[in-house]
Write an enzyme that holds these catalytic residues in place. Structure first.
Site, PDB file in Angstrom:
ATOM      1  N   ARG A 148    -103.927  28.593  73.774  1.00  0.00           N
ATOM      2  CA  ARG A 148    -102.664  28.572  73.044  1.00  0.00           C
ATOM      3  C   ARG A 148    -102.293  30.002  72.700  1.00  0.00           C
ATOM      4  O   ARG A 148    -102.878  30.622  71.826  1.00  0.00           O
ATOM      5  CB  ARG A 148    -102.806  27.731  71.767  1.00  0.00           C
ATOM      6  CG  ARG A 148    -101.467  27.378  71.132  1.00  0.00           C
ATOM      7  CD  ARG A 148    -101.646  26.853  69.729  1.00  0.00           C
ATOM      8  NE  ARG A 148    -101.887  27.948  68.804  1.00  0.00           N
ATOM      9  CZ  ARG A 148    -102.725  27.886  67.777  1.00  0.00           C
ATOM     10  NH1 ARG A 148    -103.454  26.819  67.563  1.00  0.00           N
ATOM     11  NH2 ARG A 148    -102.854  28.921  66.967  1.00  0.00           N
ATOM     12  N   HIS A 202     -99.568  27.520  66.293  1.00  0.00           N
ATOM     13  CA  HIS A 202     -99.764  26.070  66.389  1.00  0.00           C
ATOM     14  C   HIS A 202     -98.424  25.344  66.290  1.00  0.00           C
ATOM     15  O   HIS A 202     -98.194  24.343  66.964  1.00  0.00           O
ATOM     16  CB  HIS A 202    -100.694  25.597  65.274  1.00  0.00           C
ATOM     17  CG  HIS A 202    -100.867  24.116  65.200  1.00  0.00           C
ATOM     18  ND1 HIS A 202    -101.632  23.400  66.088  1.00  0.00           N
ATOM     19  CD2 HIS A 202    -100.352  23.207  64.335  1.00  0.00           C
ATOM     20  CE1 HIS A 202    -101.592  22.122  65.781  1.00  0.00           C
ATOM     21  NE2 HIS A 202    -100.828  21.970  64.723  1.00  0.00           N
ATOM     22  N   TYR A 224    -105.342  34.285  61.266  1.00  0.00           N
ATOM     23  CA  TYR A 224    -106.686  33.948  61.727  1.00  0.00           C
ATOM     24  C   TYR A 224    -107.079  34.600  63.048  1.00  0.00           C
ATOM     25  O   TYR A 224    -108.199  34.434  63.511  1.00  0.00           O
ATOM     26  CB  TYR A 224    -106.865  32.421  61.836  1.00  0.00           C
ATOM     27  CG  TYR A 224    -105.764  31.695  62.595  1.00  0.00           C
ATOM     28  CD1 TYR A 224    -105.811  31.579  63.982  1.00  0.00           C
ATOM     29  CD2 TYR A 224    -104.700  31.101  61.921  1.00  0.00           C
ATOM     30  CE1 TYR A 224    -104.824  30.900  64.676  1.00  0.00           C
ATOM     31  CE2 TYR A 224    -103.703  30.426  62.614  1.00  0.00           C
ATOM     32  CZ  TYR A 224    -103.772  30.318  63.983  1.00  0.00           C
ATOM     33  OH  TYR A 224    -102.788  29.641  64.670  1.00  0.00           O
TER      34      TYR A 224
END
Length: 353
Positions: free
Chosen positions: A252, A256, A265
């Site tokens: 990815r 998200h 993160y």
């Protein structure tokens, strides 16, 4: 693309049955590339639409085009049925779903999208993590009971594989030999948690051995490999041999969802280093090297993608509001006194606005 090797080699899951499918033709390879370009362009546009207020939210899929287009391309829409999550825009496009109708769900105009699931063979978008998997198994078991040859394919991510619903669905499917293809897009992240901190055992495909089903762990950035693996899985399930799990390894490359900040993160350098080769550019170079396509074709594919995006954007902006009464009409099959009272209060308030 064989059954997952060690530590589960030699288990009872066995190999997939049946011969490999016919190689893709030059025309099919070009079609796959055009689909991937259309999906890439629509995906980036949808993020812009969210920022512009055209749609309230969207789950991007940058980097997963090969996994989605390749698997969706293998579906036989005359008899099979697909049960997506909220991130399978590329699957919908590859299956020929009307994209204005599909994207209407992201506009929150209609809770299940304006496309017809029965006609398109794509179930409504599922926002519940792992929720569509149980639906797929139920539909597939119905095919067995009705002595039909349809196969269900259901999507979920590496993070969702930890949900209890996934265990229940896989166990039931394996016991009943339901014709299901469990398609896992392992994009490296369960929202903000890396896969290695989410999936015990190192891979989702390894878990299939516990249910006695074969698994394929494939390069999810190779669209040809994805088509071939999905076709093999469908043939295996259609022949009455039970379910198959496919774990497509991809990445990815963005957030998200449009409400996520991946910078909290992981760094941009980490994303660039871990993502590997762009699946679209990789396929482009392959087509060039094999003499299947030229620069003129690539330019034409991009122009078509841009024109399609304009058509979809205009269609979404033209969508009007749905009747407010639908929020009461579609709650229960048979209404309740409490719901009737709420509907009456709503009508009274609306008439006085």
């Amino acid at each position: 693309m064989d059954t997952l090797p060690s530590p589960f080699s030699g288990n009872d899951a066995g190999q997939l049955s049946g011969p490999r499918s016919e190689p893709l033709t030059a025309g099919q390879l070009r079609e796959l590339f055009s689909l991937m370009v259309a999906v890439r362009h629509l995906d980036s546009s949808a993020i812009a639409w969210q920022r512009q207020g055209i749609i309230p939210g969207y789950a991007p899929e940058l980097g997963q085009e090969a996994a989605q287009v390749g698997s969706g391309y293998a579906v036989d829409t005359t008899r099979d049925f697909v049960f997506p999550t909220y991130r399978e825009m590329g699957v919908a496009r590859a299956m020929g779903v009307d994209m204005v109708a599909y994207m209407s769900t992201h506009k929150a105009t209609w809770h299940g999208g304006l496309y017809d699931p029965r006609q398109s063979r794509l179930a409504p978008i599922q926002a519940v993590v792992g929720g569509s998997v149980l639906h797929a198994v139920g539909w597939a078991h119905g095919q067995t009971l009705d002595q039909k040859d349809g196969v269900a394919m259901t999507y979920f991510g590496d993070g969702a594989s930890s949900q209890g619903d996934i265990h229940e669905a896989m166990n039931f499917a394996a016991v009943m030999k339901a014709p299901v293809v469990f398609f896992v897009q392992n994009n490296g992240w369960a929202i903000s948690v890396p896969t290695e901190r989410q999936v015990a055992g190192g891979s989702v495909a390894a878990r299939a051995a516990g249910y006695g089903m074969p698994a394929l762990r494939i390069d999810g950035n190779d669209v040809v490999a994805v088509v071939e693996a999905t076709r093999r899985a469908f043939a295996h399930a259609r022949a009455g041999n039970g379910p198959v799990l496919i774990e497509a390894m991809t990445y990815r490359r963005g957030p998200h969802s449009t409400s996520d900040d991946p910078g909290r993160y992981r760094s941009l350098n980490e994303e660039r280093d871990d993502a590997g080769e762009d699946p679209l550019e990789r396929f482009r170079r392959r087509l060039l090297a094999d003499g299947v396509a030229d620069e003129a074709f690539f330019a034409e594919a991009l122009a078509a993608a841009k024109a399609e995006e304009e058509h979809i954007r205009a269609g979404i902006q033209a969508l009007g509001s749905r009747p407010g009464s639908e929020m009461f009409d579609l709650v229960f099959q048979e209404t309740t006194p409490a719901l009737q009272a709420q509907a009456a209060n709503w009508r009274e308030e609306s008439e006085h606005v």
